[in-house]
Motif scaffolding. Structure first.
Motif, mmCIF file in Angstrom:
data_model
loop_
_atom_site.group_PDB
_atom_site.id
_atom_site.type_symbol
_atom_site.label_atom_id
_atom_site.label_comp_id
_atom_site.label_asym_id
_atom_site.label_seq_id
_atom_site.Cartn_x
_atom_site.Cartn_y
_atom_site.Cartn_z
ATOM 1 N N VAL B 37 7.953 -5.771 -10.696
ATOM 2 C CA VAL B 37 7.848 -4.642 -9.779
ATOM 3 C C VAL B 37 7.438 -5.216 -8.429
ATOM 4 O O VAL B 37 6.574 -6.088 -8.373
ATOM 5 N N GLN B 39 6.530 -4.702 -4.052
ATOM 6 C CA GLN B 39 5.944 -3.808 -3.056
ATOM 7 C C GLN B 39 6.079 -4.460 -1.688
ATOM 8 O O GLN B 39 5.418 -5.461 -1.403
ATOM 9 N N LYS B 43 4.394 -0.572 2.012
ATOM 10 C CA LYS B 43 5.295 0.385 1.358
ATOM 11 C C LYS B 43 4.888 0.646 -0.088
ATOM 12 O O LYS B 43 3.863 0.146 -0.556
ATOM 13 N N GLY B 44 5.698 1.431 -0.785
ATOM 14 C CA GLY B 44 5.392 1.811 -2.154
ATOM 15 C C GLY B 44 5.914 0.825 -3.189
ATOM 16 O O GLY B 44 6.497 -0.210 -2.868
ATOM 17 N N LEU B 45 5.675 1.173 -4.439
ATOM 18 C CA LEU B 45 6.093 0.333 -5.555
ATOM 19 C C LEU B 45 7.571 0.541 -5.848
ATOM 20 O O LEU B 45 8.093 1.660 -5.732
ATOM 21 N N TRP B 47 10.405 -0.646 -8.892
ATOM 22 C CA TRP B 47 10.789 -1.371 -10.086
ATOM 23 C C TRP B 47 12.014 -2.233 -9.769
ATOM 24 O O TRP B 47 12.964 -1.761 -9.128
ATOM 25 N N TYR B 95 5.121 -8.284 -8.509
ATOM 26 C CA TYR B 95 4.164 -8.205 -9.595
ATOM 27 C C TYR B 95 4.859 -8.456 -10.939
ATOM 28 O O TYR B 95 5.934 -7.885 -11.211
ATOM 29 N N PHE B 109 3.975 0.775 -17.599
ATOM 30 C CA PHE B 109 3.490 -0.557 -17.249
ATOM 31 C C PHE B 109 1.965 -0.578 -17.362
ATOM 32 O O PHE B 109 1.264 -0.030 -16.516
ATOM 33 N N TRP B 112 -0.880 -5.420 -15.060
ATOM 34 C CA TRP B 112 -0.232 -5.988 -13.886
ATOM 35 C C TRP B 112 -0.914 -7.289 -13.499
ATOM 36 O O TRP B 112 -2.129 -7.422 -13.603
ATOM 37 N N GLN B 114 -1.641 -10.079 -10.278
ATOM 38 C CA GLN B 114 -2.113 -9.869 -8.916
ATOM 39 C C GLN B 114 -1.010 -10.008 -7.870
ATOM 40 O O GLN B 114 -1.210 -9.676 -6.702
#
Lengths: 108, 122
Positions: B37, B39, B43-45, B47, B95, B109, B112, B114
């Protein structure tokens, strides 16, 4: 492509209730999951299968679902709840996964 | 305790390639789907890709298909993401993510890493 829609921001005072919505056409068929991300940190799962709290998620976090919308509710909000929150689910076929755009929760 | 440690990020020119790695520990690696995933800065996550427990099924978001390849080495508890033809819009923290995937639960998920930063810039 499939999308999940969240409000960009929600603001509440400490002790109040915060409600973060997530809308998507496939949500009646697919579970939603919620993640909390604090600045500089990796996301953490805080809600699964619409309404189930993983171990470690405080009881003030709850989830609900109605039709094409799921809601993450945080009761008695605390300063430590200030973070970005993301919903996640699958398209109607269940084979592609997507995150909502994220909601920044600000504790005033 | 589940641990996911990414490596391999860095600065790469547009059109270049990069291979990310993830070392997993604290769980039975070959019994879980694994994913990447990303980022983008501020901004946002998003997939990117997922791979089945035995490595025999891979799923990708449309805009990385044909450019990215996810793989795993279950003997070494490792996950990889080979990225080719990189673009500026691929700049992001990537990630490594452990997934739970069943017909009853869907796919989510639960752990995660780092993250490792990939910067595509000339």
């Amino acid at each position: 492509s499939y999308e999940l829609t969240q409000p960009p921001s929600v603001s509440v005072s400490p002790g109040q209730t915060a409600r973060i919505t997530c809308s998507g056409d496939a949500l009646p068929k697919q579970y939603a999951f919620w993640y909390q991300q604090k600045p500089g940190q990796a996301p953490v799962l805080v809600m699964k299968k619409d309404i189930e709290r993983p171990s470690g998620t405080p009881e003030r976090f709850s989830g609900s679902s109605s039709g094409t919308t799921v809601i993450l509710t945080i009761s008695a909000v605390q300063a430590e709840d200030e973070a970005d929150y993301y919903c996640q689910s699958a398209d109607s076929s269940g084979t592609f996964w997507v995150f909502g755009g994220g909601t920044r929760l600000t504790v005033l | 305790e589940v641990q996911l440690v990414e490596s391999g990020g860095g600065v790469v020119h547009p059109g270049g390639s990069l291979r990310l790695s993830c070392a997993a520990s604290g769980f039975i690696f070959n019994t879980y789907w694994m994913s990447w995933v990303r980022q983008a800065p501020g901004k946002g996550l998003e997939w990117v890709a997922s791979i089945k427990e035995d490595g025999n099924e891979e799923v990708y978001v449309d805009y990385v298909k044909g450019r990215f390849t996810v793989s795993r080495d279950n003997a070494k508890n490792s996950l990889f993401l080979q990225m080719h033809s990189l673009r500026a819009e691929d700049t992001a923290v990537y990630y490594c993510v452990k997934g739970v995937y069943t017909m009853l639960t869907g796919h989510y998920f639960d752990n995660w890493g780092q993250g490792t930063l990939v910067t595509v810039s000339s």
